[in-house]
Write a protein that holds these residues in place. Structure first.
Motif, PDB file in Angstrom:
ATOM      1  N   ASP A   5       0.826  -1.223   0.000  1.00 57.57           N
ATOM      2  CA  ASP A   5       0.000   0.000   0.000  1.00 57.57           C
ATOM      3  C   ASP A   5       0.853   1.263   0.000  1.00 57.57           C
ATOM      4  OD1 ASP A   5      -2.091  -1.713   0.030  1.00 57.57           O
ATOM      5  OD2 ASP A   5      -2.652  -1.355   2.133  1.00 57.57           O
ATOM      6  N   LYS A   6       2.084   1.143   0.501  1.00 54.28           N
ATOM      7  CA  LYS A   6       2.941   2.338   0.555  1.00 54.28           C
ATOM      8  C   LYS A   6       3.361   2.809  -0.832  1.00 54.28           C
ATOM      9  CE  LYS A   6       4.782   1.642   5.179  1.00 54.28           C
ATOM     10  NZ  LYS A   6       5.973   1.570   6.012  1.00 54.28           N
ATOM     11  N   PHE A   7       3.283   1.907  -1.810  1.00 61.38           N
ATOM     12  CA  PHE A   7       3.623   2.299  -3.182  1.00 61.38           C
ATOM     13  C   PHE A   7       2.475   3.023  -3.886  1.00 61.38           C
ATOM     14  CE2 PHE A   7       6.913  -0.859  -2.446  1.00 61.38           C
ATOM     15  CZ  PHE A   7       7.991  -0.387  -3.173  1.00 61.38           C
ATOM     16  N   ASP A   8       1.291   2.976  -3.267  1.00 62.28           N
ATOM     17  CA  ASP A   8       0.093   3.534  -3.919  1.00 62.28           C
ATOM     18  C   ASP A   8       0.178   5.059  -3.981  1.00 62.28           C
ATOM     19  OD1 ASP A   8      -2.376   3.847  -5.021  1.00 62.28           O
ATOM     20  OD2 ASP A   8      -3.478   3.526  -3.146  1.00 62.28           O
ATOM     21  N   LEU A   9      -0.042   5.619  -5.164  1.00 68.57           N
ATOM     22  CA  LEU A   9       0.023   7.077  -5.352  1.00 68.57           C
ATOM     23  C   LEU A   9      -1.357   7.659  -5.684  1.00 68.57           C
ATOM     24  CD1 LEU A   9       3.322   7.214  -7.496  1.00 68.57           C
ATOM     25  CD2 LEU A   9       3.089   7.580  -5.027  1.00 68.57           C
ATOM     26  N   THR A  10      -2.395   6.878  -5.457  1.00 65.60           N
ATOM     27  CA  THR A  10      -3.759   7.334  -5.788  1.00 65.60           C
ATOM     28  C   THR A  10      -4.075   8.645  -5.063  1.00 65.60           C
ATOM     29  OG1 THR A  10      -4.431   5.033  -5.997  1.00 65.60           O
ATOM     30  CG2 THR A  10      -6.195   6.662  -5.792  1.00 65.60           C
ATOM     31  N   GLY A  11      -4.607   9.589  -5.834  1.00 66.10           N
ATOM     32  CA  GLY A  11      -5.002  10.879  -5.245  1.00 66.10           C
ATOM     33  C   GLY A  11      -3.879  11.890  -5.189  1.00 66.10           C
ATOM     34  N   PHE A  34       0.657   3.744 -10.846  1.00 67.95           N
ATOM     35  CA  PHE A  34       0.449   3.603  -9.394  1.00 67.95           C
ATOM     36  C   PHE A  34      -0.567   4.615  -8.869  1.00 67.95           C
ATOM     37  CE2 PHE A  34       3.870   0.812 -10.018  1.00 67.95           C
ATOM     38  CZ  PHE A  34       3.862  -0.072  -8.948  1.00 67.95           C
ATOM     39  N   GLY A  35      -1.253   5.321  -9.798  1.00 63.71           N
ATOM     40  CA  GLY A  35      -2.427   6.100  -9.402  1.00 63.71           C
ATOM     41  C   GLY A  35      -2.291   7.610  -9.414  1.00 63.71           C
ATOM     42  N   ALA A  36      -1.089   8.134  -9.701  1.00 68.29           N
ATOM     43  CA  ALA A  36      -0.910   9.591  -9.619  1.00 68.29           C
ATOM     44  C   ALA A  36      -1.530  10.302 -10.813  1.00 68.29           C
ATOM     45  CB  ALA A  36       0.591   9.924  -9.551  1.00 68.29           C
ATOM     46  N   ASP A  37      -2.176  11.440 -10.553  1.00 64.71           N
ATOM     47  CA  ASP A  37      -2.579  12.349 -11.628  1.00 64.71           C
ATOM     48  C   ASP A  37      -1.327  13.082 -12.111  1.00 64.71           C
ATOM     49  OD1 ASP A  37      -5.303  11.720 -11.380  1.00 64.71           O
ATOM     50  OD2 ASP A  37      -5.521  13.135  -9.715  1.00 64.71           O
ATOM     51  N   LEU A  38      -1.333  13.446 -13.392  1.00 63.19           N
ATOM     52  CA  LEU A  38      -0.108  13.980 -13.999  1.00 63.19           C
ATOM     53  C   LEU A  38      -0.276  15.397 -14.536  1.00 63.19           C
ATOM     54  CD1 LEU A  38       0.972  10.927 -16.247  1.00 63.19           C
ATOM     55  CD2 LEU A  38       1.648  11.388 -13.873  1.00 63.19           C
ATOM     56  N   ALA A  39       0.716  16.243 -14.255  1.00 64.67           N
ATOM     57  CA  ALA A  39       0.882  17.518 -14.955  1.00 64.67           C
ATOM     58  C   ALA A  39       2.170  17.375 -15.763  1.00 64.67           C
ATOM     59  CB  ALA A  39       0.998  18.659 -13.955  1.00 64.67           C
ATOM     60  N   LEU A  40       2.012  17.147 -17.064  1.00 57.51           N
ATOM     61  CA  LEU A  40       3.176  16.925 -17.927  1.00 57.51           C
ATOM     62  C   LEU A  40       3.629  18.264 -18.504  1.00 57.51           C
ATOM     63  CD1 LEU A  40       2.009  13.796 -19.978  1.00 57.51           C
ATOM     64  CD2 LEU A  40       3.521  13.849 -17.984  1.00 57.51           C
ATOM     65  N   VAL A  41       4.896  18.574 -18.319  1.00 56.70           N
ATOM     66  CA  VAL A  41       5.443  19.871 -18.726  1.00 56.70           C
ATOM     67  C   VAL A  41       6.567  19.651 -19.716  1.00 56.70           C
ATOM     68  CG1 VAL A  41       6.580  21.964 -17.894  1.00 56.70           C
ATOM     69  CG2 VAL A  41       4.900  20.798 -16.440  1.00 56.70           C
ATOM     70  N   ASP A  42       6.558  20.410 -20.801  1.00 56.20           N
ATOM     71  CA  ASP A  42       7.648  20.300 -21.769  1.00 56.20           C
ATOM     72  C   ASP A  42       7.646  21.543 -22.649  1.00 56.20           C
ATOM     73  OD1 ASP A  42       9.326  17.525 -22.615  1.00 56.20           O
ATOM     74  OD2 ASP A  42       9.355  19.126 -24.117  1.00 56.20           O
ATOM     75  N   ALA A 230      11.659   5.861  -9.824  1.00 55.64           N
ATOM     76  CA  ALA A 230      10.876   7.099  -9.647  1.00 55.64           C
ATOM     77  C   ALA A 230       9.633   6.830  -8.807  1.00 55.64           C
ATOM     78  CB  ALA A 230      10.496   7.674 -11.011  1.00 55.64           C
ATOM     79  N   VAL A 231       8.954   5.709  -9.090  1.00 58.69           N
ATOM     80  CA  VAL A 231       7.763   5.351  -8.298  1.00 58.69           C
ATOM     81  C   VAL A 231       8.163   5.140  -6.835  1.00 58.69           C
ATOM     82  CG1 VAL A 231       6.015   3.559  -7.916  1.00 58.69           C
ATOM     83  CG2 VAL A 231       6.508   4.358 -10.248  1.00 58.69           C
ATOM     84  N   PHE A 232       9.245   4.409  -6.626  1.00 57.28           N
ATOM     85  CA  PHE A 232       9.716   4.127  -5.263  1.00 57.28           C
ATOM     86  C   PHE A 232      10.021   5.422  -4.500  1.00 57.28           C
ATOM     87  CE2 PHE A 232      13.691   3.198  -2.707  1.00 57.28           C
ATOM     88  CZ  PHE A 232      13.037   2.625  -1.631  1.00 57.28           C
ATOM     89  N   LEU A 233      10.801   6.304  -5.142  1.00 54.82           N
ATOM     90  CA  LEU A 233      11.198   7.535  -4.448  1.00 54.82           C
ATOM     91  C   LEU A 233      10.022   8.496  -4.264  1.00 54.82           C
ATOM     92  CD1 LEU A 233      14.731   8.167  -6.006  1.00 54.82           C
ATOM     93  CD2 LEU A 233      14.201   7.404  -3.675  1.00 54.82           C
ATOM     94  N   ALA A 234       9.046   8.423  -5.161  1.00 53.30           N
ATOM     95  CA  ALA A 234       7.872   9.294  -5.039  1.00 53.30           C
ATOM     96  C   ALA A 234       6.948   8.833  -3.911  1.00 53.30           C
ATOM     97  CB  ALA A 234       7.094   9.306  -6.354  1.00 53.30           C
ATOM     98  N   SER A 235       7.021   7.551  -3.578  1.00 49.26           N
ATOM     99  CA  SER A 235       5.997   6.949  -2.701  1.00 49.26           C
ATOM    100  C   SER A 235       6.465   6.845  -1.250  1.00 49.26           C
ATOM    101  CB  SER A 235       5.670   5.537  -3.216  1.00 49.26           C
ATOM    102  OG  SER A 235       6.743   4.661  -2.888  1.00 49.26           O
ATOM    103  N   ASP A 236       5.519   6.480  -0.389  1.00 47.87           N
ATOM    104  CA  ASP A 236       5.841   6.306   1.028  1.00 47.87           C
ATOM    105  C   ASP A 236       6.719   5.078   1.279  1.00 47.87           C
ATOM    106  OD1 ASP A 236       4.443   8.558   1.608  1.00 47.87           O
ATOM    107  OD2 ASP A 236       2.610   7.524   2.230  1.00 47.87           O
TER     108      ASP A 236
END
Ligand SMILES: NC(=O)c1ccc[n+]([C@@H]2O[C@H](COP(=O)([O-])OP(=O)(O)OC[C@H]3O[C@@H](n4cnc5c(N)ncnc54)[C@H](O)[C@@H]3O)[C@@H](O)[C@H]2O)c1
Length: 255
Positions: A5-11, A34-42, A230-236
């Motif tokens: 559950d710590k990997f979950d990025l929902t919300g 893993f559930g994250a909403d995205l703001a893609l910038v380029d 990236a998922v690992f470092l972003a998550s709990d």
């Protein structure tokens, strides 16, 4: 909480610079899975449009795209305000913008040096500052910047003094922010890829065999091989990791 559950990025909302292609795009797709909403910038509008559809359709997350030159201070301030307004929160910042200029040092102009520093280092500072301000107000977040093994080793045969110096500086910028913002619940880390198959490297296929001879695993990375970190470092799941540089180089630095 179970580890899974710590990997979950929902919300959660992730702002990804350089998100239109390459490593940034692959990491964005991983975060969305893993559930994250995205703001893609380029800076590249055409590639942004192409990058938008897949994570939205595959994972059902919200995806917005923003054309922005992240070396432009005014534009970055406006960008972060706009994204925070749209999503109500920014939990994850992933800085993936980067360029290199291959040039012997005695032939490198000040303009070339400054351009690489601006795109790689100054943009990272600006995005961290503006998103960091927002994260301090909200009480936490995770910032990840894509550095490079070039922060640690000197590539061969190409000479790229500005790139190597900019990447080493990104790591020390990250460590400084990790210490400064730990009390605000903000973790700040870098990922240092080795040679990865993106447009940055696909334009010079003649160098691939020589590079691969120096890699214990004998091959370059696929962009999605960077996304798991990236998922690992972003998550709990990485809740006690800050100020760290995670090298993903197929063993290059072992030799
Ligand atoms: N490919 C590799 O072998 C490799 C290895 C180590 C580190 N890296 C680093 O990974 C990161 C991503 O590299 P990549 O290989 O995916 O490169 P890439 O060129 O495929 O993608 C970089 C993206 O950044 C965007 N961009 C460039 N300047 C910008 C600006 N001023 N404002 C907004 N967007 C801008 C580009 O349009 C592009 O979409 C870079 O920081 C790079 O230095 C790459």
């Amino acid at each position: 909480m179970p580890l899974r559950d710590k990997f979950d990025l929902t919300g959660k909302t992730a702002l990804i610079t350089g998100g239109a292609r390459g490593i940034g795009r692959a990491c964005a797709e991983g975060l969305a899975e893993f559930g994250a909403d995205l703001a893609l910038v380029d800076i590249h509008a055409g590639n942004l449009a192409a990058a938008r559809a897949e994570p939205a359709e595959a994972w059902g997350v919200a995806v917005e795209t923003y054309q922005c030159d992240v070396t432009d201070e005014t534009a970055v301030v406006r960008l972060v305000d706009t994204v925070a307004d749209r999503f109500g929160r920014i939990d994850i910042l992933l800085n993936s913008v980067g360029i290199t200029i291959w040039q012997d040092t005695v032939g490198m102009s000040l303009e070339q040096w400054q351009r690489v520093m601006e795109v790689n280092l100054t943009s990272t500072f600006l995005c961290c500052r503006e998103v960091g301000r927002h994260m301090i107000e909200r009480g936490g977040g995770s910032i990840i910047s894509i550095a490079s093994m070039s922060a640690h080793i000197v590539n061969t045969p190409q000479n790229q003094v500005a790139y190597n110096a900019s990447k080493a500086a990104m790591i020390q910028l990250t460590r400084s922010l990790a210490a400064e913002w730990a009390s605000h619940g903000i973790r700040v880390n870098t990922i240092s890829p080795g040679y990865t198959l993106t447009e940055m490297t696909q334009t010079v296929p003649e160098h691939h065999p020589g590079w691969c001879e120096r890699i214990p695993m004998g091959r370059m990375a696929e962009p999605d091989e960077i996304a798991g970190a990236a998922v690992f470092l972003a998550s709990d799941a990485s809740s006690y990791i800050t100020g760290h540089d995670l090298v993903i180089d197929g063993g290059y630095m072992c030799w």
